[in-house]
Design a protein around this motif. Structure first.
Motif, PDB file in Angstrom:
ATOM      1  N   PRO A  69      50.669 -37.132  11.649  1.00  0.00           N
ATOM      2  CA  PRO A  69      51.461 -37.186  12.973  1.00  0.00           C
ATOM      3  C   PRO A  69      52.249 -38.006  13.396  1.00  0.00           C
ATOM      4  N   THR A 104      40.576 -38.727   9.586  1.00  0.00           N
ATOM      5  CA  THR A 104      41.100 -38.792  11.240  1.00  0.00           C
ATOM      6  C   THR A 104      42.251 -37.626  11.190  1.00  0.00           C
ATOM      7  N   ALA A 105      43.185 -37.172   9.725  1.00  0.00           N
ATOM      8  CA  ALA A 105      44.161 -36.271   9.903  1.00  0.00           C
ATOM      9  C   ALA A 105      45.357 -37.197  10.829  1.00  0.00           C
ATOM     10  N   GLN A 106      45.635 -38.151  11.935  1.00  0.00           N
ATOM     11  CA  GLN A 106      46.334 -38.582  12.524  1.00  0.00           C
ATOM     12  C   GLN A 106      47.620 -39.428  12.508  1.00  0.00           C
TER      13      GLN A 106
END
Lengths: 360, 283
Positions: free
Chosen positions: B133, B128-130
């Motif tokens: 952040p 997801t790469a969430q």
């Protein structure tokens, strides 16, 4: 930990009345160096469908510097299906930076309350989406491969590959708004452009001063286009997988690609083994492609790979295992040794090209 | 300089097998590894420590078995390791995960200020790469994602300059510490664990933090685990095969040449667009 919570018992869902005011579908119009990223128009096409299912308006969201360019992007958004555009124009937004873009997008959402917000799963879109979702405390589903509206509760049903990639799951965000999702480039078909379309532009101020922003862009170094593979937009791709057995055998993939003027792709194990560049990986954690012709040699066709390429118009699969999953969705299947079939294909294509040339 | 590296233990995807009949994942016996993308973050942190001195703390949220991932990280040279583990974290999506990690990092900061948090660009199981952040926003740290190169760190000026991968090029960014960096793959290679570090890793008293020790108050139970997760899986299913299976190319001779000629002629008949595309290349 999973990337999403497991299903609860099905029960009648009722939206919190506080959230009922959230209406409309938004698409973030991503741009860099004066170019809108094509994924934005792909999302606009998908957003149009969702908005029509819900009977609401579709809006583009443009953040950038003041002037003709951002106006033009708004206009293009309407041509690609938007009913209206939200425009935030400020010199601070000239280059993408997390802090001002997060504030801008968050303010717009709070002011105009969309029910769905879609962004491209690009470096910019993922950077922004994760930040905005956390700031707004809402749900975000990454890298979706299909979007639809659940008719039972009017919520966004976002499908993505799940754990290990061999299954798909559909994720909903029930009592939170907006419902956010990112979609990778080339997963959705691009919206048709209709130059006669127009719509209204709503401007909203950013309300920040440059001195309050900590991160500064010192320089932008554009990629030298020629040495980067442009897999996502290639019309013909020849890909190899673990079934190629040895890195030396990968030359057969390159040979065929060269004759066809095609890009070379690969599955994850081959990239992980270092046989080819990361830029060439096709699949869930690599690139999504939709060429006219995709030739897959020695690739079994696990869902990880499949989600990255099954929108190809025609797929020729070569595998020595007649039960390989790739034969379940390829157009043509050849059971056999890729090391002998690839050179035969190369030769057949070469003859075809020679024949075309001769015919003039 | 104090760098916290967030890692995750994931199943080794190279060894996952799918059941040929039920098309489900066979999880039994799949070895767990450190998410490969996180190793680039850890190595980058260790390089900065080599250069500037300081401390590298690794943290992970997961089941008790995730201890193995932390010991591995210690053997590479990390100084300290914390396992955030509690049943209350189960079922967390990315929003709930970032809440728990951010809270734990705040606890770490109470003992020693944190200059930077490093993560991999994404995991190989969630993709997801969430979470990176999310953690940055919750800690109000500057966020630098997809960092391909750390150009300079000036601890005395509390400043960092990095190259960040953008869609059509690279942004050269300057920001102030503390910041969170998600490190792109491919620009370093994890060092080998040396003997002294391997011994140290085996003996190191690992910190196990439950919910309260991670600084999450009773009131905040609704922000972690399943309860704190806005996204809900409504269904899990196997991909439907396309309406038709591939048309298998079989020739009597069994000769690859004949197979190649057959598949081309079939394809050009059914897909004139492909033939056109190839004809373009003859010119």
């Amino acid at each position: 930990m999973t990337d999403a919570a497991p299903a609860k018992k099905k029960r009648k869902f009722e939206l919190d009345p506080k959230l009922a005011g959230y209406k409309g579908v938004w698409v973030f119009v991503e741009h860099e160096r004066g170019q809108v990223h094509p994924v934005s128009w792909e999302l606009m096409g998908e957003g149009r469908k969702l908005a029509d299912m819900l009977g609401v308006e579709l809006a583009g969201v443009v953040l950038g510097e003041p002037g003709e360019q951002t106006r033009r992007f708004c206009n293009e958004a309407m041509c690609h299906g938007a009913d209206l555009c939200y425009l935030m124009a400020d010199d601070i937004l000239k280059d993408y930076r997390n802090e001002p873009f997060t504030k801008g997008m968050t303010d717009l959402v709070n002011a105009y309350q969309p029910e769905i917000l879609l962004l491209g799963a690009t470096t910019q879109g993922r950077d922004l989406a994760g930040s905005v979702a956390t700031t707004l405390q809402t749900g975000l589903t990454a890298d979706c491969t299909a979007l639809t509206i659940d008719p039972d509760n009017r919520s966004l049903a976002a499908t993505r590959p799940t754990f290990g990639g061999s299954l798909l799951c559909t994720i909903v965000t029930l009592n939170y708004r907006p419902q956010m999702a990112t979609v990778r480039p080339r997963v959705m078909a691009m919206a048709e452009r209709d130059a006669s379309r127009s719509g209204r532009v709503i401007e909203h101020p950013l309300g920040m001063v440059e001195s309050s922003i900590i991160t500064k862009v010192l320089e932008y170094i554009p990629d030298a286009m020629q040495d980067k593979p442009q897999l996502a937009f290639a019309d013909i791709i020849v890909s190899g997988g673990r079934g190629m057995k040895k890195p030396e055998n990968f030359q057969l993939i390159w040979d065929l690609a060269q004759v066809l003027g095609a890009e070379v792709g690969a599955s994850r194990p081959v990239v992980q083994a270092g046989w080819v560049d990361l830029e060439r990986q096709v699949g869930q954690s690599g690139k999504t492609v939709r060429p006219k012709l995709y030739i897959a040699a020695g690739i079994s066709g696990a869902i990880q790979h499949r989600v990255g390429m099954d929108a190809s118009d025609c797929i020729i699969a070569i595998n020595n295992d007649p039960n390989a999953p790739i034969f379940g969705f390829a157009t043509y299947g050849i059971v056999g040794n890729a090391m002998t079939i690839l050179p035969a294909l190369t030769e057949a294509f070469r003859q075809k090209l020679a024949a075309v040339k001769k015919a003039g | 300089m104090h760098i916290v590296v967030c890692i995750k233990q994931v199943p080794d995807s190279a060894q996952i097998r799918v059941h040929p009949v039920t098309n489900t994942i066979m999880r039994q016996g799949v070895p767990a590894i450190i998410n490969p993308y996180d190793l680039f973050a850890l190595e980058e942190a260790l390089c900065l420590k080599d250069k500037h001195g300081g401390t590298v703390t690794v943290i992970t949220m997961g089941p008790p078995q995730a201890e193995a991932a932390l010991r591995k990280a210690l053997s590479f040279g990390a100084d300290d390791a914390i396992l955030i583990t509690d049943r209350a974290f189960a079922g967390a999506d990315t929003l709930a995960t970032s809440f728990a990690l951010a809270s734990a990092i705040r606890q770490i900061q109470k003992n020693m200020p944190v200059d930077m948090v490093f993560t991999g660009k994404q995991t190989i199981d969630g993709d997801t790469a969430q979470v990176g952040p999310g953690v940055a926003k919750r800690l109000d740290m500057q966020l630098l994602t997809y960092v391909s190169k750390i150009v300079a760190v000036k601890p005395e000026a509390s400043e960092i300059v990095v190259e960040r991968r953008a869609e059509g090029g690279v942004q050269l960014l300057k920001t102030s510490l503390p910041c969170l960096v998600t490190v792109l793959e491919g620009n370093n290679q994890m060092r080998f664990a040396n003997m002294p570090n391997m011994f140290r890793a085996a003996r190191h008293p690992l910190k196990l933090w439950n919910r309260e020790e991670a600084g999450i108050a009773d009131d905040d139970i609704v922000k972690i685990g399943l309860k704190g997760s806005p996204t809900v899986v409504s269904k899990v299913f196997a991909p439907t095969p396309k309406s038709e299976r591939a048309e298998m190319i079989e020739v009597e001779s069994g000769d690859p040449k004949d197979m190649a000629v057959t598949v081309l002629s079939k394809m050009f008949t059914r897909f004139p667009a492909v033939e056109k595309e190839i004809a373009k290349r003859a010119r």
